[in-house]
Write an enzyme that holds these catalytic residues in place. Structure first.
Site, PDB file in Angstrom:
ATOM      1  N   ARG A  13      -0.557   3.590   8.350  1.00  0.00           N
ATOM      2  CA  ARG A  13      -1.386   2.917   7.349  1.00  0.00           C
ATOM      3  C   ARG A  13      -0.504   2.176   6.353  1.00  0.00           C
ATOM      4  O   ARG A  13       0.718   2.296   6.355  1.00  0.00           O
ATOM      5  CB  ARG A  13      -2.261   3.935   6.610  1.00  0.00           C
ATOM      6  N   ASN A  89      10.070   4.000   5.436  1.00  0.00           N
ATOM      7  CA  ASN A  89       8.921   3.581   4.629  1.00  0.00           C
ATOM      8  C   ASN A  89       8.092   4.741   4.090  1.00  0.00           C
ATOM      9  O   ASN A  89       7.492   4.632   3.020  1.00  0.00           O
ATOM     10  CB  ASN A  89       8.027   2.672   5.488  1.00  0.00           C
ATOM     11  N   TYR A 155       8.090  10.391  -8.596  1.00  0.00           N
ATOM     12  CA  TYR A 155       8.125   9.283  -7.633  1.00  0.00           C
ATOM     13  C   TYR A 155       9.235   8.302  -8.000  1.00  0.00           C
ATOM     14  O   TYR A 155      10.024   7.882  -7.143  1.00  0.00           O
ATOM     15  CB  TYR A 155       6.770   8.578  -7.627  1.00  0.00           C
TER      16      TYR A 155
END
Length: 247
Positions: A13, A89, A155
């Protein structure tokens, strides 16, 4: 890029999915990696196989688990005999207020975003080096450079680590492997699906192009870095953020 093999982590996705399709359009054989979205991954794999004239391999793997990464790499080499391109990724994000963050969740984000990138590179780069060529493209974020959000500090830290990893691995595997990093700004993906309309509009005001990127716009930069046109680009961090500024 015919007969080339590209492995893209987290590619069922979002940005990873777009990267896979852009590679397939060029005739690149692709390895689609997923961890949880099995139904979506199977459907996407079938779509790529039936739409483009390429070989595909679908692999479930938690990239933060070293044994699973080793098994994934073995599956790819058993099937294709090579890995020419690695796109790191896969990533996760869990925004919470600073004082509400738990060590457990912080570590999970570091494990996937940073340790996962390290593990995939660790086991795939030697294969590329033995072939005396390869391209590794890491996906970080402008959050790792200068767009800080306290609720995303785990993050942000993980992606800053990815940038550091890029610099160090570019040196470690030169001159045979090009290692570069793409830092997107805001992108229309599931990771940002819970943003309020008000927040989206506020963030768009900080972007010169006045919009979020589409996943394929990030994918096309990755494709360029993976191509022969970028053979002399190495150890470089590329922002793809529409001209974002903070004020």
């Amino acid at each position: 890029m015919k007969d080339t093999v590209a492995l893209v982590t987290g590619s069922s996705r979002g940005i990873g999915k777009s990267i896979i399709e852009e590679f397939a359009k060029l005739g690149v054989n692709v390895v689609i990696n997923y961890n949880r979205n099995e139904t979506e991954a199977i459907k996407f794999n079938e779509y790529i196989k039936t739409t483009y004239n390429v070989e595909t391999l679908l692999i479930k793997c938690d990239i933060s688990n070293e044994d699973e990464v080793v098994d994934m790499v073995n599956q790819v080499t058993d099937n294709f005999g090579r890995i020419d391109i690695l796109v790191n990724n896969a990533s996760i994000c869990k925004d919470t207020m600073f004082l509400d963050k738990s060590v457990k969740n912080f570590r999970r984000i570091l494990d996937v975003n940073l340790i996962g990138t390290y593990l995939c590179t660790k086991y795939i780069a030697p294969i590329m080096k033995s072939n005396r060529q390869g391209k590794i493209i890491n996906i970080a974020s402008t959050n790792a450079i200068d767009t800080y959000y306290p609720e995303s500090l785990d993050y942000d830290a993980s992606k800053a680590g990815v940038i550091s990893l890029t610099h160090n691995t570019a040196r470690e595997f030169a001159p045979y492997i090009n290692v570069n990093c793409v830092c997107p700004g805001w992108v229309k993906t599931d990771m940002n699906k819970d943003l309020s309309i008000e927040q989206i509009e506020e963030e768009k005001k900080k972007i010169l192009l006045n919009r979020f990127a589409t996943p394929d716009e990030i994918a096309k930069v990755v494709i360029f870095l993976a191509s022969s046109k970028a053979n002399y680009i190495n150890d470089t961090i590329i922002r793809v953020d529409g001209g974002k500024y903070n004020n």
